[in-house]
Design a protein around this motif. Sequence first.
Motif, short mmCIF file in Angstrom:
data_model
loop_
_atom_site.label_atom_id
_atom_site.label_comp_id
_atom_site.label_asym_id
_atom_site.label_seq_id
_atom_site.Cartn_x
_atom_site.Cartn_y
_atom_site.Cartn_z
N GLU A 51 41.57 64.08 69.84
CA GLU A 51 41.71 65.19 68.91
C GLU A 51 43.10 65.82 69.05
N CYS A 66 44.85 65.81 59.33
CA CYS A 66 44.79 65.70 60.80
C CYS A 66 44.71 67.07 61.46
N SER A 97 43.51 69.89 60.10
CA SER A 97 42.30 70.64 59.74
C SER A 97 41.00 69.94 60.09
N SER A 98 41.03 68.62 60.25
CA SER A 98 39.77 67.88 60.38
C SER A 98 39.83 66.81 61.46
N GLY A 153 38.47 66.65 64.40
CA GLY A 153 37.15 66.36 64.95
C GLY A 153 36.32 65.46 64.05
N GLU A 154 36.37 65.73 62.77
CA GLU A 154 35.60 64.93 61.82
C GLU A 154 36.15 63.52 61.68
N LEU A 155 37.47 63.38 61.77
CA LEU A 155 38.06 62.04 61.70
C LEU A 155 37.58 61.17 62.87
N SER A 211 34.67 61.79 64.78
CA SER A 211 33.23 61.76 65.07
C SER A 211 32.32 61.34 63.91
N THR A 212 32.87 61.15 62.71
CA THR A 212 32.00 60.77 61.60
C THR A 212 32.37 59.39 61.07
N GLY A 218 35.08 59.74 58.52
CA GLY A 218 36.34 60.08 59.19
C GLY A 218 36.99 58.86 59.81
N ARG A 219 36.19 58.03 60.47
CA ARG A 219 36.74 56.81 61.09
C ARG A 219 37.25 55.84 60.02
#
Length: 131
Positions: free
Chosen positions: A2, A61, A63-64, A66-68, A70-71, A74-75
């Motif tokens: 992160e 990157c 703002s998100s 964590g989502e990139l 963990s989801t 995002g991946r």
Amino acid sequence: MELQLKLIGFLLVILAVLHAAFARYFNWRHEFAAVSLINRQMMYVHTFFIAFTVLLMGLLCLSSAGELISTPLGRKLALGCGAFWLARLLVQFFGYSAVLWQGKRFETVVHVTFSVLWAYLSAVFVLIGLG
């Protein structure tokens, strides 16, 4: 990872802003004087949209992150970003002639610096994308 994405976001925002100086730095007014209007305007428009894409990628990157990581979506986005920057890394070596930088101190430093940056961006995004 992160923290890496936050750093990348910051670097990409800076890179996007730097695009605003390209026309002046590369003397496009003089360089493109003999080029047709459509070709001249295409350079300006494409440069704007590259900068805009890089800015949006940087903001994503920042703002998100964590989502990139963990989801699934995002991946997938991260993998797409990795492909984008890997393509840019390849262009660094196969799209530009080495004549532009070899034997020139400043240009060599810029070439090496951006090669390392493109490799770093590619690696982080691909690693995140692959889980």
